[in-house]
Design an enzyme around this catalytic site. Structure first.
Site, PDB file in Angstrom:
ATOM      1  N   ASP A  33      -1.491  -6.664   0.231  1.00 21.47           N
ATOM      2  CA  ASP A  33      -2.632  -6.588   1.133  1.00 21.47           C
ATOM      3  C   ASP A  33      -3.430  -8.284   0.631  1.00 21.47           C
ATOM      4  O   ASP A  33      -3.481  -8.707  -0.325  1.00 21.47           O
ATOM      5  CB  ASP A  33      -3.743  -5.861  -0.059  1.00 21.47           C
ATOM      6  CG  ASP A  33      -5.408  -5.211   0.924  1.00 21.47           C
ATOM      7  OD1 ASP A  33      -4.971  -4.032   1.369  1.00 21.47           O
ATOM      8  OD2 ASP A  33      -5.791  -6.077   1.165  1.00 21.47           O
ATOM      9  N   GLY A  72     -13.963   4.639   4.201  1.00 21.47           N
ATOM     10  CA  GLY A  72     -14.192   2.681   3.830  1.00 21.47           C
ATOM     11  C   GLY A  72     -12.796   2.279   5.624  1.00 21.47           C
ATOM     12  O   GLY A  72     -12.312   1.417   5.141  1.00 21.47           O
ATOM     13  N   HIS A  80      -1.842   3.501   6.905  1.00 23.10           N
ATOM     14  CA  HIS A  80      -1.251   2.954   6.178  1.00 23.10           C
ATOM     15  C   HIS A  80      -1.643   3.203   4.351  1.00 23.10           C
ATOM     16  O   HIS A  80      -2.430   3.736   4.413  1.00 23.10           O
ATOM     17  CB  HIS A  80      -2.154   1.570   5.994  1.00 23.10           C
ATOM     18  CG  HIS A  80      -3.173   0.860   5.914  1.00 23.10           C
ATOM     19  ND1 HIS A  80      -3.616   1.537   6.769  1.00 23.10           N
ATOM     20  CD2 HIS A  80      -4.876   0.577   5.074  1.00 23.10           C
ATOM     21  CE1 HIS A  80      -5.507   1.038   7.016  1.00 23.10           C
ATOM     22  NE2 HIS A  80      -5.802   0.844   5.682  1.00 23.10           N
TER      23      HIS A  80
HETATM   24  P1  5GP Z   1      -8.642  -0.097   4.663  1.00 22.38           P
HETATM   25  O1  5GP Z   1      -9.707  -0.317   4.630  1.00 22.38           O
HETATM   26  O2  5GP Z   1      -8.252   0.057   5.924  1.00 22.38           O
HETATM   27  O3  5GP Z   1      -8.152   1.032   4.287  1.00 22.38           O
HETATM   28  O4  5GP Z   1      -7.697  -1.251   4.286  1.00 22.38           O
HETATM   29  C1  5GP Z   1      -7.178  -2.211   5.296  1.00 22.38           C
HETATM   30  C2  5GP Z   1      -6.914  -3.318   4.430  1.00 22.38           C
HETATM   31  O5  5GP Z   1      -5.710  -3.934   5.112  1.00 22.38           O
HETATM   32  C3  5GP Z   1      -7.604  -3.974   3.441  1.00 22.38           C
HETATM   33  O6  5GP Z   1      -7.069  -3.064   2.113  1.00 22.38           O
HETATM   34  C4  5GP Z   1      -7.228  -5.162   3.549  1.00 22.38           C
HETATM   35  O7  5GP Z   1      -8.014  -5.953   2.687  1.00 22.38           O
HETATM   36  C5  5GP Z   1      -5.635  -5.285   4.189  1.00 22.38           C
HETATM   37  N1  5GP Z   1      -6.390  -5.882   5.476  1.00 22.38           N
HETATM   38  C6  5GP Z   1      -7.119  -7.035   6.284  1.00 22.38           C
HETATM   39  N2  5GP Z   1      -6.219  -7.608   7.452  1.00 22.38           N
HETATM   40  C7  5GP Z   1      -5.049  -7.810   6.683  1.00 22.38           C
HETATM   41  C8  5GP Z   1      -4.298  -9.206   6.602  1.00 22.38           C
HETATM   42  O8  5GP Z   1      -4.873  -9.939   7.611  1.00 22.38           O
HETATM   43  N3  5GP Z   1      -3.070  -8.863   5.906  1.00 22.38           N
HETATM   44  C9  5GP Z   1      -3.303  -8.625   5.429  1.00 22.38           C
HETATM   45  N4  5GP Z   1      -2.175  -8.622   4.187  1.00 22.38           N
HETATM   46  N5  5GP Z   1      -3.871  -7.025   4.780  1.00 22.38           N
HETATM   47  C10 5GP Z   1      -4.655  -7.255   5.721  1.00 22.38           C
END
Ligand code: 5GP
Ligand code: ZN
Length: 114
Positions: free
Chosen positions: A30, A93, A100
């Site tokens: 992440d 969130g 994922h």
């Molecule tokens: P969500 O909030 O949808 O459950 O999690 C999305 C996750 O994707 C977040 O923890 C965020 O830090 C990660 N994320 C967003 N953009 C990127 C990116 O460009 N690269 C990586 N490796 N992680 C990302």
């Protein structure tokens, strides 16, 4: 899906720090880690969220848990413990709409989450 960030990781159009890959899933660090170990495990197939998964996605999503266990072993958090979670929708969130599994560990994790 052409404009999905995580699909671009799958297609290697954008580089990311891959920690595990096989025929059906990809796992990468992440970018904004919330714990010493914070890995995202995704199906290579684009599925936006648990809300829209179908029965044909069951096996590949189950495989994400299997991959998470393998990564937990490699990261040496299998005995200390870890959390595997799918954020789904606004209250959780969810910000990226390609399913994922967050694999979090390497420190005590509070419960319930905030
Ligand atoms: P969500 O909030 O949808 O459950 O999690 C999305 C996750 O994707 C977040 O923890 C965020 O830090 C990660 N994320 C967003 N953009 C990127 C990116 O460009 N690269 C990586 N490796 N992680 C990302
Ligand atoms: Zn996608």
């Amino acid at each position: 899906m052409s404009d999905c960030l995580f699909c671009k990781f799958v297609r290697k159009e954008i580089p990311t720090r891959v920690v595990f890959e096989d025929d059906s899933c990809l796992a990468f660090e992440d970018i904004n880690p919330k714990a010493p170990v914070h890995v995202l495990v995704i199906p290579k197939k684009h599925v936006a969220s648990i809300n829209v998964m179908t029965m044909e996605d069951e096996a590949v999503l189950g495989h994400l848990a299997f991959a998470a266990r393998q990564i937990a072993l490699e990261k040496k958090i299998d005995q200390s413990g870890y959390r595997a979670v799918f954020n789904t929708g606004p209250d959780a969130g969810q910000s990226v709409f390609h399913i994922h599994l967050h694999l979090l560990g390497g420190r005590p994790l509070a419960w319930p989450p905030g």
